[in-house]
Design an enzyme around this catalytic site. Sequence first.
Site, mmCIF file in Angstrom:
data_model
loop_
_atom_site.group_PDB
_atom_site.id
_atom_site.type_symbol
_atom_site.label_atom_id
_atom_site.label_comp_id
_atom_site.label_asym_id
_atom_site.label_seq_id
_atom_site.Cartn_x
_atom_site.Cartn_y
_atom_site.Cartn_z
ATOM 1 N N HIS A 465 0.840 -1.203 0.000
ATOM 2 C CA HIS A 465 0.000 0.000 0.000
ATOM 3 C C HIS A 465 0.880 1.261 0.000
ATOM 4 O O HIS A 465 0.736 2.135 -0.852
ATOM 5 C CB HIS A 465 -0.918 -0.014 1.228
ATOM 6 C CG HIS A 465 -1.772 1.207 1.365
ATOM 7 N ND1 HIS A 465 -3.102 1.221 1.008
ATOM 8 C CD2 HIS A 465 -1.486 2.461 1.797
ATOM 9 C CE1 HIS A 465 -3.590 2.436 1.215
ATOM 10 N NE2 HIS A 465 -2.628 3.212 1.705
ATOM 11 N N GLU A 466 1.792 1.311 0.965
ATOM 12 C CA GLU A 466 2.638 2.505 1.067
ATOM 13 C C GLU A 466 3.549 2.621 -0.152
ATOM 14 O O GLU A 466 3.863 3.725 -0.609
ATOM 15 C CB GLU A 466 3.452 2.490 2.369
ATOM 16 C CG GLU A 466 2.603 2.489 3.643
ATOM 17 C CD GLU A 466 1.514 3.554 3.691
ATOM 18 O OE1 GLU A 466 1.696 4.615 3.072
ATOM 19 O OE2 GLU A 466 0.467 3.310 4.341
ATOM 20 N N HIS A 469 1.776 4.450 -2.871
ATOM 21 C CA HIS A 469 1.881 5.909 -2.715
ATOM 22 C C HIS A 469 3.247 6.383 -3.213
ATOM 23 O O HIS A 469 3.366 7.421 -3.868
ATOM 24 C CB HIS A 469 1.767 6.307 -1.239
ATOM 25 C CG HIS A 469 0.373 6.281 -0.685
ATOM 26 N ND1 HIS A 469 -0.672 6.958 -1.259
ATOM 27 C CD2 HIS A 469 -0.146 5.674 0.416
ATOM 28 C CE1 HIS A 469 -1.772 6.770 -0.537
ATOM 29 N NE2 HIS A 469 -1.483 5.990 0.484
ATOM 30 N N HIS A 472 3.387 6.723 -6.879
ATOM 31 C CA HIS A 472 2.656 7.915 -7.311
ATOM 32 C C HIS A 472 3.587 9.143 -7.248
ATOM 33 O O HIS A 472 3.605 9.972 -8.159
ATOM 34 C CB HIS A 472 1.448 8.100 -6.382
ATOM 35 C CG HIS A 472 0.378 9.018 -6.894
ATOM 36 N ND1 HIS A 472 -0.680 9.395 -6.114
ATOM 37 C CD2 HIS A 472 0.200 9.636 -8.084
ATOM 38 C CE1 HIS A 472 -1.462 10.212 -6.812
ATOM 39 N NE2 HIS A 472 -0.955 10.372 -8.008
#
Length: 673
Positions: A465-466, A469, A472
Amino acid sequence: MSTLATVAGWQTPFSIPPFEAYPDNQFRDSFDSALTSARKRIDAIATNPDAPCFANTVEALELASWELDRICSVFFNLVAADSNEIREKLQADLAPRLASFSNEVAMNQGLFQRIDKLWQSRSELSLDEEQKRVLELHYRDFVRSGASLDPESRNRFASIRVRLAELRTAFAQNLLKSERDWTLDLSGDEVSNLPGFLVSALEEAARERGLRGYCLTLNRSLIVPFLQYSESRKLRQVAVEAWCNRGAPGTRTDNSVLLEEILALRQELAELLGYRCYADYKLETEMAKSPLQVRKLLDAVWKPALGQARKDASVLQAMMQDDGVDDQLMPWDWRLYAERRRSREFDIDQSEAKQYFPLPRMIEAAMDCAGRLFGLEFEEILPQLYHPDCRAWRVSRQGDDIGIFIGDYFARPSKRSGAWCSTFLDQKKHGGTSRPVVVNVCNFVKPSQGQPCLLSFDDTRTLFHEFGHALHALLSDVRYEKVSGTAVARDFVELPSQLFEHWMELPEVLSKHARHAETGDAIPEDMLAALLAARNFDQGFGTVEYLASAYVDLTFHTSDKISAPLSIERQVLDDIGMPRAIVMRHSASNFAHVFATEGYASGYYSYLWSEVLDADVFETFLEEGGPFNANTTQRLEQHILSAGGSRRPDDMYIDFRGRLPSADALLRKRGFA
Ligand SMILES: [Zn+2]
């Protein structure tokens, strides 16, 4: 201010902040001089005798506070990931000073008039699409910060913002203190039935605090497995109550008074700008746009989730009865019986499964997926970082540097709880090209010396998940920092992170990377199949605990009068029919998302909104030939990941998908279809 700081980053290898150049006793001076330079530049822009143009106003504003941006990125990353008393004291002092500074900028009439003039004549300025968007965002920020109010309201607005910054900091510090203060010493008997990984983690937690034996703390990676395995109902109850009591009334770290004042001030702030409630104000700039749209989504998911949770509760209740406990199923029972049910139905031994998820291999797995999807390469480097546990990688593509990725994975008392991604430097081109320096901070239990760090399936999901990010931020390719990387609408920002979790669950990824910590053997096929089959296990519980918090957040910020927020919280839980055996994921007194920051206030629904998007994007991959389909990946990078906030989220999404999503893919993903 370190002389190594520049408008493009730091003059260090890879532009990694020179942490040794920022000793704690220097921060105050550095902030002072950074604030002075920023004020000078902003004044110069506001009083420029030349007529306003995009370059002398918007572009100049983009660079006006670069020293402050540098020092803030270093300081606020440190205070979250590696705090100490000096840093906390400084954080509390800085909160109102920084809030005053942003007020000064927001209320600067000379500056606002120039921006306003540009905005009114935007069609004649021959700006490209990104420039138009950057102008729009600056203009919108000014209006939403009260720049167009009459002088009296402007002053009131400004003082509310300063007070809110103080209150949020106090809330966060109370919470950190309550998490740090609470420990429960456990005897050898009390840990004798727990799995080995948990026993050594409890031992390590004691050692870290200079204690002997075993010690339970409020770290989620300790408390969740403790609730899953401890057979002592009494101790489980103590643990759940301590967890729920963080920041509760009657404790040394009571947050209830703070949150009442926060809510009242937010409402006043919204009314000053002419909104009915804070959520109306807040959601206007989000993809959801209104509280009504949010409530529709929550309601669409609540009923199926509650139905599932009720079914599960009756199964667990029966298991508890069979176990000889003649009582109603309570929050401290749920995880124990759910875990037993999981291992019975799916035949998974969590502590055996963890052997196949050693942290270093899971990091490799995430990087390997990023390589296959986007052609990114990761090479580990050894710069001096802010803590010896941190690791760093140089990220490149076809020989071109993309940026730096830092991983700070282990829990320690100086780190706040949770997992997050932030940046030391954002990608931009205007005024000197900056390559991103991105950090993922997690709270995995640090293994004892010589032992491997083993992750649970859920920990691994957090890691991915991290990392999503981080991608991104790394893949950002824009000109202005205003719209760089993760600077997007709050309910859009979890799209890349939640999307990347899907790759972690691919059998082809796991059979390649999930290897036994000691033997290096690939994960057995039946264990892999069981883990994947169990993916939607207990989703009723997970969805209900999350949605309850989202409903409370939304209600707090849509009512025009909030007094006694904790009784309103109880009322909301009654109204939605919250099962007795489940507690909210975050109750108001410790709801850091909503009260320690402004960002998620009336925005806790964002995770679910983003999940509507990520489920639909992943279905696009499957429809178009599979999870590594090159064409789908290329469109994802072009329209979404590299674009940051340079376009409206609806437009970016439609360019990628051809339409907006509905909640159907989400319900399928959660197994509620
Ligand atoms: Zn996230």
